[in-house]
Write a protein that holds these residues in place. Sequence first.
Motif, short mmCIF file in Angstrom:
data_model
loop_
_atom_site.label_atom_id
_atom_site.label_comp_id
_atom_site.label_asym_id
_atom_site.label_seq_id
_atom_site.Cartn_x
_atom_site.Cartn_y
_atom_site.Cartn_z
N ILE A 480 0.84 -1.20 0.00
CA ILE A 480 0.00 0.00 0.00
C ILE A 480 0.87 1.25 0.00
O ILE A 480 0.63 2.21 -0.75
N GLN A 481 1.91 1.26 0.84
CA GLN A 481 2.82 2.39 0.88
C GLN A 481 3.48 2.59 -0.49
O GLN A 481 3.62 3.73 -0.96
N ASP A 482 3.88 1.51 -1.13
CA ASP A 482 4.50 1.61 -2.46
C ASP A 482 3.52 2.17 -3.47
O ASP A 482 3.89 3.01 -4.31
N CYS A 483 2.26 1.76 -3.38
CA CYS A 483 1.25 2.23 -4.33
C CYS A 483 1.03 3.74 -4.22
O CYS A 483 1.00 4.46 -5.21
N VAL A 484 0.83 4.22 -2.99
CA VAL A 484 0.52 5.64 -2.83
C VAL A 484 1.74 6.51 -3.13
O VAL A 484 1.60 7.71 -3.42
N THR A 485 2.95 5.92 -3.07
CA THR A 485 4.15 6.67 -3.44
C THR A 485 4.32 6.74 -4.94
O THR A 485 4.65 7.79 -5.50
N ARG A 486 4.08 5.64 -5.61
CA ARG A 486 4.25 5.58 -7.07
C ARG A 486 3.15 6.31 -7.82
O ARG A 486 3.39 6.86 -8.91
N PHE A 487 1.95 6.33 -7.24
CA PHE A 487 0.82 6.95 -7.93
C PHE A 487 0.18 8.01 -7.02
O PHE A 487 -0.89 7.81 -6.45
N PRO A 488 0.84 9.15 -6.86
CA PRO A 488 0.34 10.17 -5.93
C PRO A 488 -0.98 10.76 -6.41
O PRO A 488 -1.22 10.92 -7.62
N ALA A 489 -1.83 11.06 -5.45
CA ALA A 489 -3.14 11.65 -5.77
C ALA A 489 -3.65 12.41 -4.55
O ALA A 489 -3.29 12.09 -3.40
N GLY A 490 -4.49 13.40 -4.80
CA GLY A 490 -5.06 14.18 -3.71
C GLY A 490 -6.07 13.41 -2.90
O GLY A 490 -6.27 13.68 -1.71
N ARG A 491 -6.73 12.43 -3.54
CA ARG A 491 -7.73 11.61 -2.87
C ARG A 491 -7.43 10.14 -3.15
O ARG A 491 -7.30 9.76 -4.32
N THR A 492 -7.37 9.34 -2.09
CA THR A 492 -6.96 7.94 -2.23
C THR A 492 -7.87 7.06 -1.39
O THR A 492 -8.14 7.36 -0.22
N ALA A 493 -8.33 5.97 -1.98
CA ALA A 493 -9.12 4.97 -1.27
C ALA A 493 -8.46 3.61 -1.43
O ALA A 493 -7.89 3.31 -2.48
N VAL A 494 -8.54 2.79 -0.36
CA VAL A 494 -8.01 1.42 -0.40
C VAL A 494 -9.17 0.53 0.03
O VAL A 494 -9.50 0.46 1.21
N LEU A 495 -9.78 -0.16 -0.91
CA LEU A 495 -11.03 -0.88 -0.67
C LEU A 495 -10.83 -2.38 -0.74
O LEU A 495 -10.00 -2.88 -1.51
N PRO A 496 -11.64 -3.14 0.08
CA PRO A 496 -12.62 -2.62 1.04
C PRO A 496 -12.15 -2.65 2.50
O PRO A 496 -12.70 -1.95 3.33
N ASP A 497 -11.15 -3.49 2.84
CA ASP A 497 -10.90 -3.80 4.26
C ASP A 497 -9.68 -3.11 4.84
O ASP A 497 -8.92 -3.71 5.61
N ASN A 498 -9.47 -1.84 4.53
CA ASN A 498 -8.23 -1.19 4.94
C ASN A 498 -8.44 0.20 5.53
O ASN A 498 -7.77 1.16 5.15
N PRO A 499 -9.34 0.35 6.50
CA PRO A 499 -9.54 1.70 7.07
C PRO A 499 -8.29 2.25 7.76
O PRO A 499 -8.13 3.47 7.86
N PHE A 500 -7.40 1.37 8.22
CA PHE A 500 -6.18 1.82 8.90
C PHE A 500 -5.33 2.71 8.00
O PHE A 500 -4.57 3.57 8.47
N ALA A 501 -5.41 2.48 6.67
CA ALA A 501 -4.49 3.13 5.73
C ALA A 501 -4.62 4.64 5.74
O ALA A 501 -3.63 5.36 5.51
N TYR A 502 -5.82 5.14 6.00
CA TYR A 502 -6.03 6.59 5.90
C TYR A 502 -5.27 7.35 6.99
O TYR A 502 -4.51 8.28 6.68
N PRO A 503 -5.42 7.00 8.27
CA PRO A 503 -4.60 7.70 9.27
C PRO A 503 -3.13 7.27 9.23
O PRO A 503 -2.24 8.06 9.55
N ALA A 504 -2.86 6.02 8.84
CA ALA A 504 -1.48 5.53 8.86
C ALA A 504 -0.61 6.23 7.83
O ALA A 504 0.55 6.55 8.09
N PHE A 505 -1.19 6.50 6.65
CA PHE A 505 -0.42 7.11 5.57
C PHE A 505 -0.85 8.55 5.26
O PHE A 505 -0.36 9.14 4.31
#
Length: 602
Positions: A480-505
């Motif tokens: 997940i960290q690799d994805c959000v680094t390689r493909f930066p965006a102002g709004r990001t969702a990780v579906l469906p079972d990853n609510p931790f990702a929003y505060p974590a990253f």
Amino acid sequence: MDVASPPLSTGPDAEVVRPSRTVLRLSLHAAWVLTLAVATELRVGRFGFHPSDQGFILAQAWRVRHGEVPHSDIISARPLGSAYLHIVDFVVPGPLFFVSSVLSMLEIILATIAFAVLVTRRRVRDWGPGLTGLTAAASLLNLNAFPLMAWHTIDGIFLTACGAWALDSGLRNGKAWPRRLGLVLLGTSVFVKQSFVPVPLIALCWLLLHPSLREGAFRTGRWWGRLAWDLLALGAFLVFYVGIVTLDGGLGAMAEQLTGGLPAYGERLLGLWLENPASLLRPPVRGLTFFLIAGVFLALLGIFRDRAGFAGALLARLLLLAGVAVVVGTVVDGHFTGASRWADVLWWILGVALLVNWAATRRFPRMGALVFATGFMTSLSWGNDTPTLFTGTLALTAILLLADALPPLPEPPRLIGLAGATAMGLVAVLASGWAVVAHHDEAAYLDMAHEKLTGDLGTVTPSMRGIRTNPGTYTYISQIQDCVTRFPAGRTAVLPDNPFAYPAFGLRNPFPLEWPLPLEIVADAPERMLATADGLNRDGDYLVLFQTVSMPALAKGGPVPAQVAGDAPIFDYLGLENALRERLTGQTVTCGSFIGKWAPRP
């Protein structure tokens, strides 16, 4: 020990404690509370992690912290009071997930202390090593096999216990500020979870029927003014919460969402043996039968204490030991698993203890009844419909109520009594601590055994420093960290079972749901999710990741593929994720086990 008498002793026999000694005692209690919370996190809480519910409440708090409004911007089947409470988790210095776990353990400990104060009618500064040790042990049993994380049920128990503690203190001492603080906390409890809706009603009855507030009732303007301020305190969070939602135009959506979920009535708990009385002769429910037998004889000895004499008092203590053995046996046989229904048995055991105490002392144990009611409210849940998070308090209260029902005997010499109490408290803490550690080491919540938790998530993101998990989950979160680094965006969702990702990253989720589980999808959630996808297509600057690995697979350590094809099947509950995948028009990207739709900033 008088565990249910109405007022604290203030007569000539009451111990006079110098202010300096009071400060020392309270400092020692604060020290053991903080030490137990941090030690539990260091040895238990930080080992094991699951990307689903271990970040759910923090994800909601993250959104509220950034100005999003409940029910308007965030769809929820429950009120989002916990999201407001856990904003503090982001303020306390330290790694977010570690700090949040410590604060949750502090909630558990303080709630256990509060109920112990209410039941025993003894101030914390008057506690000795025995009651202190038993309360610490009960705190650990309340955690049992549960993951140490921010959770709305823990918040509800904490608000109920500490609110009742403050309200009781204010009513007894005639002080307005603790009374109103207690009312604020009790009124807030229902806004963390609907199952705590009886709490404000209990608080209102408690307030109106208390002797200290009946003086001058319906006669003086001062009485009416005091009542008005008390009612305002009880409804303070209601005014705050509903006011924010109403100003944002979400009052109708709130009503639809909060009434649209699957109701829970506690039928599993209530039907423990009622559905099949023969279960009273089979484990684990037969522990209730043994406790009932001991309780009946103990009640009779309490009723006829004058006739029973010294021999009856000794027999009563043997019956107390038998009751304690049943409680301990229920805990041991339960193995901290919900399937064993050990928590349900403890709740019914407390019900028997209430009746025994009532019969023997000839006064109704109101505070014990509050614990009993809170246990029922705790069991009203979709995924854990049993008072598991309350087992330590249930067990401790049952034992204290039985002890209060004992016929009197001469007190042993002070030194012997102190030594015995210290030994009892120490054994209780060590035994419960060992049991909790052993169970978590064997298999952390939705994770693997302690020796297999080799992945340090602090190397992925600083917010998870100190958290350990299995190699499969570590790889998954790293992807997940690799994805959000390689493909930066102002709004990001990780579906469906990853609510931790929003505060974590530090991600901003464009969708109105953090965790679109089937039970969480209420009201017009599917339509709003799809409408959000249309808005993303129009505006661009988004990344939506879809997982291909299921949560049960992660709990077993994988496998987590290093790469998947762009047309690989994704994990989906009700077809919503696949519908979003088809509707989003961004370019298809892959990184690790995730498939994404990405539209760079225009």
